[in-house]
Write a protein that holds these residues in place. Structure first.
Motif, short mmCIF file in Angstrom:
data_model
loop_
_atom_site.label_atom_id
_atom_site.label_comp_id
_atom_site.label_asym_id
_atom_site.label_seq_id
_atom_site.Cartn_x
_atom_site.Cartn_y
_atom_site.Cartn_z
N GLN A 131 -37.52 49.46 -38.24
CA GLN A 131 -36.63 49.21 -37.10
C GLN A 131 -35.23 48.83 -37.55
O GLN A 131 -34.27 49.06 -36.85
N PHE A 179 -30.52 48.79 -41.57
CA PHE A 179 -30.15 48.46 -42.94
C PHE A 179 -31.26 48.86 -43.89
O PHE A 179 -31.02 49.40 -44.97
N CYS A 221 -26.07 53.09 -36.28
CA CYS A 221 -25.66 52.35 -37.48
C CYS A 221 -26.02 52.99 -38.81
O CYS A 221 -25.36 52.75 -39.81
N ILE A 262 -23.77 52.37 -42.28
CA ILE A 262 -24.27 51.48 -43.33
C ILE A 262 -24.44 52.29 -44.62
O ILE A 262 -24.02 51.86 -45.71
N LYS A 316 -35.94 43.70 -47.53
CA LYS A 316 -34.59 44.06 -47.14
C LYS A 316 -34.39 44.17 -45.63
O LYS A 316 -33.46 44.82 -45.19
N SER A 317 -35.27 43.57 -44.83
CA SER A 317 -35.06 43.63 -43.39
C SER A 317 -34.16 42.51 -42.94
O SER A 317 -34.49 41.34 -43.11
N LEU A 318 -33.00 42.87 -42.39
CA LEU A 318 -32.07 41.83 -41.98
C LEU A 318 -32.21 41.47 -40.50
O LEU A 318 -31.74 40.45 -40.06
N VAL A 319 -32.81 42.38 -39.74
CA VAL A 319 -33.10 42.07 -38.33
C VAL A 319 -34.53 42.46 -38.06
O VAL A 319 -35.07 43.34 -38.72
N ALA A 378 -20.96 49.10 -38.07
CA ALA A 378 -21.95 49.66 -39.00
C ALA A 378 -21.42 49.63 -40.43
O ALA A 378 -22.11 49.24 -41.36
N TYR A 379 -20.16 50.06 -40.59
CA TYR A 379 -19.60 50.14 -41.93
C TYR A 379 -19.48 48.75 -42.55
O TYR A 379 -19.78 48.54 -43.73
N GLY A 426 -22.83 47.49 -43.71
CA GLY A 426 -23.22 48.07 -44.99
C GLY A 426 -22.43 47.48 -46.14
O GLY A 426 -22.97 47.19 -47.21
N PRO A 482 -26.69 41.57 -41.33
CA PRO A 482 -27.52 42.10 -40.23
C PRO A 482 -26.61 42.64 -39.12
O PRO A 482 -25.54 42.07 -38.87
N TYR A 503 -33.57 50.14 -25.67
CA TYR A 503 -34.25 51.23 -26.37
C TYR A 503 -34.59 52.31 -25.33
O TYR A 503 -34.81 51.99 -24.16
N PHE A 540 -34.11 41.06 -30.46
CA PHE A 540 -33.86 41.08 -31.89
C PHE A 540 -33.50 39.71 -32.40
O PHE A 540 -32.75 38.96 -31.76
N LYS A 541 -34.01 39.41 -33.59
CA LYS A 541 -33.63 38.18 -34.26
C LYS A 541 -32.96 38.58 -35.56
O LYS A 541 -33.41 39.50 -36.25
N SER A 542 -31.91 37.87 -35.87
CA SER A 542 -31.20 38.17 -37.10
C SER A 542 -31.68 37.24 -38.21
O SER A 542 -31.92 36.07 -37.97
N ALA A 543 -31.81 37.80 -39.43
CA ALA A 543 -32.38 37.01 -40.53
C ALA A 543 -31.38 36.07 -41.17
O ALA A 543 -31.77 35.11 -41.84
#
Lengths: 259, 361, 318
Positions: free
Chosen positions: A93, A96, A129, A133, A217-220, C104-105, C108, C113, C132, C141-144
Motif C-alpha cells: 500500500q 514508498f 506518488c 518518489i 521500509k513502510s512509511l505509511v 511525491a518528489y 522520495g 512518508p 480509494y 492512514f497512519k504515518s510512521a
C-alpha cells in the motif's frame, strides 16, 4: 531510445458497490473484473509512439501477482518489446515501499533507460506518488501530468504539464527522466483479442519482488477501511430563483471551477 | 477470406440499391466491392456506416456477400488498432464486463427485481429452458421492461424458464459485425460452455440479434432457439395466455431487420398484435423483407457517423404520422431505441410488442 | 508516532498561479490549523493576494512561481527551510497537479512518508482519510514518522481556517536559481478553435429540453460567463443545434470534468454513460422525475431557460 513503462492491473470498480470485510480490515475485490490501469494505456501508447518514430524499444514492467501478466501481454500487443513481472503476492500500500522495491530492481538488474513513464495515478489507490518518489530515488528529473511531449532531443524533452482550468505548463526536462503521463495525451490504439494472443508468444520474464525488497521500509500504513458518508440521490437545491443561483455559484466555487 | 468472392461481383448495383445508407451518406457498397476487386484503398471511416441489415447479401445475385466484405474491412482496421474511439470503448467494455455498455457484470440480473416472482437460475429448472436476456435489455432502464414483460407472459402461462444471470455474456452478434472476430470467439466459447454445463435444451431470445447469432453463428447447437414472439404466439394459440382486454390505439408494425428479412419471422409479431388490437396492425409501405432499417445494427448503437442526414427513423415516424398511427410497435430493442427519440418529439410512442401484450392480459 | 498536539510547526507550501494565491490553499492552511500551531506559509516571490492573518509566519522564497513549483527546486527550498528553521512535523501541499508532483518528489528525496488527497483527519487515532476507488471507500492512514508529507483535497478543511489578531511576519529564505534537469519555460492556454470537451474542468451541457436552436446563443453566453465549456446530449447534435464535437454520450465523447452542469437533459442511459464519472454532477430540469436526478449530486427543478437568464444576470452583477 529505451523507455521503461510501469503498468498496473487494477480492479474495475465503476458502478460496483464495494464491501468492506472484517471490522474495516480489507475491501472485497474478489468478484471484480480487472484490466490495465487506464492511465497506463496512455503511457504505453506514448512510449510506443516515440520509439515507432525515433527507434528504440519499450519495456513494460508490472508489480503484482501472476495475474498481472495480463497487462504485460496487453502492453506487448500495443508495441512494447518486453514485459517484466515483479512478482509480489501481497499488495504494497505504501508508494514508498513500491518505489524502493523498483529502485532496487532497476539497479540490480542494470536496466538501461532514457526515460521512465508511469500513468499519473492508479485507478484503485489514486496516490499519484510512485513515479515522483522513484524519480527522486534515481536522482533524475521528474514531470507529472504530462499532457504532451512537444520535442524529443538527444538529451532532453520539452513537455507540457496539465494544470487546472485548462492551463498548461511547458517545461524542459533533461534525460534520463521520469514522466507521469496524463490521460488524453494520445488515443491508445485498440488491442484486439488476436493481438493479445500474438503477444502471448513473447516471453514475459518473472522476477521475485522479495529479491529486491528492503525490509522495514513502510512509511505509511492503513489502519482501517471505512465507507464514505451515505449519499441519498441528488441533494435538491430549493428556494426562489435568486437563492438557487447563490447556492449554485457557491457549489461551483467550492469545486474550484468558478472564482 | 472474401477476396475471391468479390471477384464474382458484376457491379449490378442491387446492393447499393437496397442499402439503407445509400444516397444520403458517402457509403456506397457497390463501389467498396469494386475497390476491393482492384485492391484499392478504402477510406477508413466508410466501413463503419454499415448497419449489418444484410439486405445486400440477401439480394446479391452472385453471392458476393457484401456485408461480410464490410466485416473483413473492419477486422483489418481493428488489427491495426485504428478504429473510432466509441467503437473501441464498446469492444473494450465487452472484453472486461461482457457487455458493450460497460455496465458491471454483477448487475446483469438486476432487471429481475421488476417482477414480483422469483426467476430461477437455469440450473435450478427442470426443463432447462433458457431466457437469454441480452445486454441492452439487462442494463438500459428503457429496455429492462422487455425481459420483465416477457417473463410475466411466460410465468402467467405456467411455462418454466431460467436465466444465466451474471454468467450471461454478450451474444456477440454486434461484436462479430464490428469485426472483432477474436472477441466474438471468446464470447461464443463462454456462452457455449454455459449452455453445455447447464444442459440447456431451449433458448428463448428477447433480441432478434441474439437469436440471429445463436441460430447461425454458434455452430450446431442442438438447441432450439426461438424469438419470444414465436413462443408467446404458441402460448396464445393454446390458450395458455389469455387476453382480457383490447389495446385501443392505432398501431403500425415495424419489421426489425434481424427478425424479419434475415430470419423470416414476419407473422408471429403481427399475429400477437392482431390479437391484442382485435384487428390487424397498420403497415408501412416498406414492410416485411423490404422493411426500412432503423440503423441500429452493425455497431451503429456505438458509433455516430459524421454526416448529417435524415435518419431512417425520422422517415418512419413521418410515414407513421401520415397514416394516422399513434404507436409504432416493433420487436427489437435497437429499433425501439432508435425510433423512440424522433417519435416522441412528434407525439408518437414506440412500444415493443411485449409492452402492448402486457397491457391487455 | 508524532504527537500532533505539540507540533514544532506545520509548513504549508502555497500554490500560486500567475501571481494569484489559489483558493485551495485555504484547505491546506485549514488542515495545518487542525494539526497544531504554528502554521508557516511558504510562498514564491511573485505571490499576491495573501491574507497573512490566517497563518503564523510567512516565508518568502526568492524564486518566482515557475521555479518554485519545480520539484527539483522545491527540494532545495525545503532543504534550506529544514536547515534554518528545523524540521516541521508536517509539510502540506495542495492536492493539485503541481502540489502532488512536488509532494511525491520531496517524499522520495527526503525519505519521508507521504499521503495524498487527504480529505479527513481523525484526531483520536491520529489518522488521515484517503479516498480509494474514486471515493467508494476511504482508508485511514497512519504515518510512521515525522515529518510527514500530505497533499490536501480542495474543499476539505477550509472552514478550519482561523484569523489571528495581527498579520504574520514575513521572513525571507533567500534566492533559488533554476535547476539543471528541469526548467520552467512558460504557461500555455488551451488553443482556441476545435473544442475538446474531454479536456474541460467545467462542462455546461444542454439537452433537447431547451426547446429550440434560438436558445443556444444565451447558453453560449452563460458558458462564457461561468468559464465553462458548452457540451450537449445527442438529440441536440442530431437537430444540428450544436456540432458533433460537443456531444457527450455512448456515441459521442466520454467526459470526466470536475463539474458537469446538465441543463434540460433528461438523463437517458446513453448520455449518462458518457458523464457519470464527473466529480460533481448538477442537474437542472423542469421534470422532477427526470432520471438524471438519480445520477446527480445536486438537483434543481426549474424552468431551465429562465434559470439560465437569472444565472447570467447574477454572474454579471458580481
Amino acid at each position: 531510445m529505451e523507455i521503461v513503462v510501469f503498468t498496473k492491473r487494477v480492479p474495475v470498480t465503476q458502478e460496483e458497490e464495494l464491501r468492506i470485510l472484517g471490522d474495516g480490515q480489507s475491501v472485497d475485490l474478489s468478484k471484480l473484473p480487472h484490466r490495465m490501469n487506464d492511465w497506463d494505456n496512455y503511457a504505453v501508447e506514448e512510449a510506443v509512439k516515440l520509439i515507432e518514430k525515433g527507434g528504440g524499444g519499450v519495456t513494460s514492467v508490472a508489480i503484482g501477482d501472476s495475474e498481472s501478466d495480463e497487462v504485460l501481454r496487453r502492453a506487448i500487443a500495443m508495441g512494447a518489446r518486453d514485459g517484466f513481472l515483479l512478482e509480489a503476492n501481497e499488495v504494497l500500500q505504501d508508494p514508498f515501499a513500491r518505489a524502493t522495491l523498483t529502485y532496487n530492481f532497476l539497479k540490480k538488474e542494470n536496466m538501461p533507460f532514457d526515460a521512465i513513464f508511469t500513468g499519473v495515478q492508479a485507478e484503485d489507490e489514486q496516490f499519484a506518488c510512485f513515479g515522483g518518489i522513484l524519480a527522486a530515488l534515481l536522482k533524475i528529473p521528474y514531470a507529472a501530468q504530462v499532457i504532451g511531449i512537444d520535442a524529443v532531443e538527444k538529451d532532453h524533452f520539452v513537455v507540457r504539464r496539465e494544470l487546472e482550468g485548462g492551463l498548461q505548463e511547458r517545461v524542459k526536462v533533461s534525460l534520463p527522466c521520469l514522466l507521469s503521463i496524463q490521460s488524453g495525451i494520445n488515443e491508445p490504439r485498440y488491442v484486439s483479442i488476436m493481438g493479445v494472443r500474438k503477444a502471448s508468444k513473447v516471453e514475459r520474464k518473472v522476477f521475485k519482488a522479495s529479491n529486491y525488497t528492503d525490509s522495514g521500509k513502510s512509511l505509511v500504513e492503513i489502519t482501517k477501511w471505512v465507507y464514505p458518508p451515505k449519499k441519498e440521490g441528488a441533494a435538491m437545491l430549493a428556494g426562489d430563483v435568486g437563492e438557487i443561483c447563490s447556492k449554485l455559484f457557491a457549489i461551483l466555487k467550492e469545486k474550484g471551477v468558478y472564482q | 477470406m472474401n477476396s475471391e468472392r468479390v471477384l464474382a461481383c458484376m457491379q449490378c448495383g442491387k446492393c447499393t440499391g437496397s442499402c439503407p445508407e445509400a444516397g444520403k451518406t458517402p457509403f456506397n457498397i457497390r463501389m467498396i466491392v469494386r475497390k476491393k476487386q482492384f485492391q484499392r484503398a478504402i477510406e477508413e471511416d466508410l466501413p463503419w456506416y454499415c448497419t449489418s441489415c444484410s439486405t445486400c447479401t440477401i439480394r446479391c445475385p452472385r453471392d458476393v456477400k457484401p456485408s461480410e466484405v464490410i466485416i473483413d474491412l473492419r477486422s483489418a482496421l481493428i488489427e491495426d488498432g485504428r478504429i473510432p474511439a466509441s467503437i473501441q470503448k464498446a469492444l473494450e467494455s465487452t472484453f472486461v464486463q461482457k457487455n458493450p455498455w460497460g455496465k458491471p457484470r454483477s448487475k446483469r440480473a438486476e432487471w429481475t427485481g421488476k417482477v414480483d416472482f422469483e426467476i430461477p437460475h437455469i440450473s435450478e429448472t427442470k426443463e432447462r429452458r433458457l431466457l437469454f436476456t441480452c445486454c441492452i435489455q439487462a442494463y438500459d432502464p428503457r429496455c429492462m421492461v422487455i425481459p420483465a414483460n416477457v417473463s410475466r407472459l411466460l410465468h402467467s402461462a405456467g411455462m418454466e424458464f431460467g436465466i444465466l444471470g451474471e454468467e450471461e455474456a454478450c451474444c456477440g452478434n454486434e461484436i462479430r459485425r464490428m469485426g472483432e472476430a477474436g472477441l466474438f470467439e471468446e464470447l461464443r466459447e463462454e456462452n457455449l460452455a454455459n449452455f453445455k454445463e447447464y444442459g440447456v435444451n431451449e433458448i428463448i431470445t428477447l433480441s432478434p440479434h441474439c437469436m440471429n447469432t445463436f441460430r447461425k453463428e454458434y455452430g450446431d447447437l442442438g438447441i432450439r432457439v426461438s424469438h419470444y414472439s414465436e413462443v408467446v404466439q404458441g402460448l396464445l394459440e393454446r390458450g395458455a395466455v389469455k387476453l382480457e382486454s383490447r389495446y385501443e390505439k392505432k398501431v403500425v408494425y415495424h419489421d426489425p431487420c434481424f427478425l424479419g428479412k434475415q430470419n423470416a419471422i414476419f407473422d408471429e409479431p403481427r399475429t400477437l398484435l392482431a390479437k391484442a388490437l382485435g384487428t390487424n396492425s397498420l403497415e408501412f409501405s416498406r414492410m416485411r423483407d423490404n422493411s426500412l432499417c432503423c440503423e441500429g445494427g452493425g455497431g451503429r448503437m456505438f458509433f455516430d457517423v459524421e454526416t448529417t442526414y435524415q435518419r431512417n427513423s425520422e422517415s418512419r415516424v413521418k410515414e407513421a404520422l401520415e397514416m394516422g398511427a399513434e404507436v409504432i410497435a416493433t420487436s427489437c430493442p435497437f429499433c425501439v431505441m432508435n425510433l423512440e427519440d424522433p417519435a416522441t418529439e412528434k407525439g408518437l410512442s414506440v412500444k415493443e410488442v411485449s409492452e402492448i401484450l402486457v397491457e391487455v392480459i | 508516532m508524532s504527537d500532533v498536539l505539540s507540533a514544532s510547526y506545520v509548513l504549508v507550501v502555497a500554490e500560486v498561479r500567475r501571481g494569484l494565491f489559489e483558493e485551495r490553499n485555504l484547505d491546506t492552511i485549514g488542515l495545518g490549523r487542525l494539526l497544531g500551531s504554528p502554521v508557516y506559509l511558504l510562498l514564491p516571490d511573485n505571490a499576491s493576494g495573501v491574507d497573512a492573518s490566517i497563518v503564523d509566519k510567512v516565508i518568502r522564497v526568492g524564486a518566482d512561481e515557475g521555479n518554485f513549483q519545480n520539484p527539483l527546486t522545491m527540494v532545495s527550498i525545503l532543504t534550506k527551510v529544514f536547515e534554518t528553521r528545523g524540521q516541521p512535523d508536517f509539510i502540506l501541499f495542495t492536492h493539485s497537479s503541481s502540489g502532488a508532483e512536488c509532494a511525491a518528489y520531496a517524499a522520495g528525496h527526503f525519505s519521508l512518508p507521504v499521503i495524498t488527497d487527504v480529505s479527513g483527519f481523525d484526531r483520536p487515532t491520529g489518522t488521515f482519510s484517503k479516498s480509494y476507488y474514486s471515493d467508494k471507500v476511504f482508508a485511514q492512514f497512519k504515518s510512521a514518522s515525522s515529518p510527514s508529507i500530505l497533499t490536501v483535497r480542495s474543499g476539505s478543511f477550509r472552514d478550519q481556517v482561523t484569523r489571528n489578531q495581527a498579520t504574520a511576519d514575513t521572513e525571507s529564505l533567500g534566492a533559488f536559481t533554476a535547476q539543471e534537469g528541469r526548467t520552467f519555460l512558460d504557461y500555455v492556454e488551451e488553443a482556441g478553435g476545435a473544442v475538446d470537451i474531454t479536456k474541460a474542468d467545467f462542462l455546461l451541457s444542454v439537452g433537447r429540453g431547451i426547446g429550440s436552436k434560438d436558445e443556444i446563443p444565451r447558453y453560449e453566453e452563460l458558458a462564457q460567463t461561468m468559464k465553462a465549456v458548452l457540451s450537449c446530449s445527442r438529440p441536440v447534435v442530431d437537430k444540428l443545434w450544436l456540432p458533433k464535437e460537443r456531444q457527450v454520450g455512448t456515441s459521442g465523447k466520454t467526459v470526466k470534468p470536475k463539474v458537469y452542469l446538465a441543463m434540460a437533459i433528461s438523463g437517458a442511459f446513453q448520455h449518462i454513460a458518457g458523464m457519470k464519472d464527473a466529480d460533481c454532477i448538477i442537474a437542472i430540469n423542469k421534470d422532477p422525475e427526470a432520471p438524471i436526478f438519480q445520477y446527480a449530486h445536486f438537483g434543481i427543478v426549474a424552468d431551465v431557460n429562465k434559470l439560465r437568464d437569472k444565472l447570467i444576470e447574477t454572474a454579471k452583477a458580481s
